[in-house]
Motif scaffolding. Structure first.
Motif, mmCIF file in Angstrom:
data_model
loop_
_atom_site.group_PDB
_atom_site.id
_atom_site.type_symbol
_atom_site.label_atom_id
_atom_site.label_comp_id
_atom_site.label_asym_id
_atom_site.label_seq_id
_atom_site.Cartn_x
_atom_site.Cartn_y
_atom_site.Cartn_z
ATOM 1 N N UNK A 1 0.877 -1.179 0.000
ATOM 2 C CA UNK A 1 0.000 0.000 0.000
ATOM 3 C C UNK A 1 0.904 1.215 0.000
ATOM 4 N N UNK A 2 0.966 1.905 -1.137
ATOM 5 C CA UNK A 2 1.924 2.998 -1.252
ATOM 6 C C UNK A 2 1.485 3.946 -2.361
ATOM 7 N N UNK A 3 2.284 4.970 -2.572
ATOM 8 C CA UNK A 3 2.050 5.899 -3.685
ATOM 9 C C UNK A 3 3.223 5.808 -4.650
ATOM 10 N N UNK A 4 3.006 6.327 -5.847
ATOM 11 C CA UNK A 4 4.070 6.369 -6.846
ATOM 12 C C UNK A 4 4.406 7.828 -7.101
ATOM 13 N N UNK A 5 5.514 8.262 -6.547
ATOM 14 C CA UNK A 5 5.897 9.668 -6.608
ATOM 15 C C UNK A 5 6.510 10.050 -7.951
ATOM 16 N N UNK A 6 6.711 9.086 -8.839
ATOM 17 C CA UNK A 6 7.399 9.379 -10.099
ATOM 18 C C UNK A 6 6.504 10.074 -11.122
ATOM 19 N N UNK A 7 5.196 10.092 -10.885
ATOM 20 C CA UNK A 7 4.280 10.696 -11.852
ATOM 21 C C UNK A 7 3.873 12.094 -11.389
ATOM 22 N N UNK A 8 3.943 13.061 -12.334
ATOM 23 C CA UNK A 8 3.688 14.441 -11.956
ATOM 24 C C UNK A 8 2.718 15.181 -12.837
ATOM 25 N N UNK A 9 1.968 14.468 -13.686
ATOM 26 C CA UNK A 9 1.070 15.169 -14.604
ATOM 27 C C UNK A 9 -0.119 15.791 -13.887
ATOM 28 N N UNK A 10 -0.390 15.347 -12.658
ATOM 29 C CA UNK A 10 -1.530 15.842 -11.891
ATOM 30 C C UNK A 10 -1.050 16.469 -10.594
ATOM 31 N N UNK A 11 -1.959 17.156 -9.895
ATOM 32 C CA UNK A 11 -1.617 17.673 -8.568
ATOM 33 C C UNK A 11 -1.836 16.620 -7.487
#
Length: 528
Positions: free
Chosen positions: A376-386
């Motif tokens: 259960x985590x997030x993927x910080x590598x994507x930045x197209x959204x806020x």
């Protein structure tokens, strides 16, 4: 920072809804084994004891067996508020396509997909850009888009490994609006439910109302969605009737009380546990019994909202004071969440106690389903959204209720575009078939049920009998000239899915392909 070890996983199961129920089952097992020991002591003096030994052993092993699922499947869930952005070039990291063990099912919930009137109408005609991005990534790896449901900016996509398709049945989708007092679909929930090897599961993607002060309204909206959504399935007409429910989306719960400086300081120092007690969803779970039925892994990842786009920096935008904005930058929050619920066993009533000697309602589930959250985590590598996307990986352990395809499909003889081709299909179990059903010819790596090369209607003059072998033909002009690896799939109109797949077979390259110059002519081993 107080965190769970990486190898510690959260587990829920459908065999019990409380510790006391699990203890009761263990007590029954001990009783059976105690009876067995007593029988063994009397075995030498009582011939009937041997029968009692056999009965006690059977009951003990059956009881153990009910808690030992035989198959395990991997489920990967993504939730992401994409902020009307177009998809990034590569979504493979988000899907963790190379993770071992390999995933069996993908459920992808998006919020704020671009839904301007012109764009929305365009997406209704053909799949939206996000659907194409995920299909293009997953199809070459053997995944098929089973179904999808969209309500304005809310989109839910369901993919499965090709070989699971015949065992995914009774698919239904629905949606519920909560924006503008229920008249507007910018907020609300979309869901898909289906039977997976006989187990009823439901997935619900929500986008709830925003802003710090609306925590109670968010709870009310979610409860309304649970009550309002219904399905045309007699034993699971409501979301909470399903054995397992996964709830995810931009739930918009914020971190209360703490100021912006304390929030960012706690995040930067890795002391996320200091923020848990003021997370609105965790706070509401303590007050609302229906929320307590949902499990969630620890929030050991950074709050996923609000970021400057194309960066890992939390909101630095100029303060807004127009309309109802309070003139402050958005404080970080875990708005994007993934939870799940195992259907609780019903509590016995007084009438049930009176019938205990004959009723089996209180017995453990013969086909349990265990849910273990592995990540259960997030993927910080994507930045197209806020927002940053949140992912969760689960292991579903279950005993298959059904493991026979409803329809068996098989090619007959050699296939090429030089002659009409034959195939057979056989209904192996009774189901609501229709003369509108069809058999599609699919190239290996096909994206969805509609991604066929050609199709043939089933026999139209009468519905098939069980185990009747029916032969149909495919016109040679509909067969691909260049050949390749293909499968045949039986599509059920009533069940809205492929319920039978042939094994992969080769279509030979046609002589017509050479004549028409599509491939070079091969003479004595040399291309001419």
């Amino acid at each position: 920072m107080d965190t769970l070890p990486d190898n510690q996983r959260l587990r829920s199961d459908s065999t019990s809804s409380s510790v006391s129920q699990g203890s009761k089952s263990k007590m029954v097992l001990r009783q059976r084994l105690s009876q067995l020991l007593t029988c063994i002591e009397d075995l030498s003096s009582d011939d009937e004891a041997s029968e009692e030994v056999s009965r006690s052993l059977d009951e003990a092993f059956q009881l153990c067996g009910r808690f030992t699922p035989t198959d395990a499947f991997r489920l990967h869930i993504v939730t992401w508020n994409v902020g009307t952005a177009e998809p990034p070039e590569d979504v493979s990291s988000l899907l963790q396509v190379d993770l071992q063990p390999l995933t069996d099912l993908y459920m992808i919930g998006l919020q704020e997909v671009n839904a301007t009137p012109v764009r929305f109408i365009s997406d209704l005609i053909s799949d939206d850009s996000w659907s194409h991005a995920f299909m293009d990534t997953l199809a070459p790896r053997g995944f098929v888009k089973v179904t999808s449901v969209r309500m304005q900016g809310l989109l839910l996509l369901f993919f499965a490994k090709q070989f699971h398709l015949p065992y995914i049945r009774n698919i239904q989708t629905t949606y519920t609006r909560t924006g503008m007092f229920g008249y507007w679909g910018n907020k609300g929930g979309v869901s898909v439910r289906f039977s997976f090897y006989g187990h009823m599961v439901c997935f619900l993607n929500c986008h709830l109302t925003a802003h710090m002060n609306n925590a109670l309204q968010r709870v009310d909206e979610f409860e309304y969605i649970l009550e309002a959504q219904d399905f045309d399935i007699y034993d699971t007409p409501r979301v909470r009737d399903h054995k397992v429910v996964f709830w995810f989306g931009d739930l918009n719960f914020r971190i209360a009380d703490h100021g912006l400086h304390f929030l960012r300081s706690s995040i930067n120092s890795g002391r996320l546990n200091l923020l848990w007690s003021k997370d609105q969803l965790l706070m509401m779970k303590k007050k609302e019994p229906f929320l307590q039925e949902f499990d969630e892994g620890p929030l050991n990842f950074q709050p996923t909202y609000k970021f400057d786009r194309n960066s890992d920096t939390y909101d630095t935008s100029a303060p807004k004071t127009w309309l109802h904005f309070d003139g402050k930058r958005r404080k970080p929050a875990w708005t994007d969440r993934i939870l799940w619920r195992i259907k609780p066993n019903p509590l016995p009533s007084e009438d049930d106690d009176k019938k205990a000697s004959t009723s089996t309602d209180g017995e453990p589930d013969k086909f349990p389903l265990l849910v273990t959250e592995d990540k259960y985590t997030s993927d910080m590598s994507y930045g197209v959204s806020d927002h940053k996307p949140v992912i969760a990986a689960f292991t579903l352990e279950l005993r298959k209720v059904s493991d026979t395809p409803l329809v068996h499909v098989s090619p007959v003889g050699v296939w090429s575009a030089d002659q009409d081709a034959l195939f057979t299909y056989t209904v192996q179990e009774d189901f609501m078939s229709s003369t509108w059903d069809w058999i599609g010819l699919y190239k290996d790596g096909f994206k969805s049920a509609s991604d066929y090369e050609t199709f043939v209607w089933v026999r139209e003059n009468e519905l098939p009998e069980t185990n009747e072998v029916i032969q149909r033909s495919v016109d040679k002009d509909e067969i691909p000239l260049l050949g390749g690896q293909y499968v045949l799939g039986y599509y059920s109109t009533n069940m809205q899915t492929i319920i039978g797949l042939s094994t992969s077979f080769q279509i030979l390259e046609s002589k017509r392909a050479v004549m028409e110059g599509l491939v070079p002519e091969d003479i004595n081993g040399l291309n001419k």
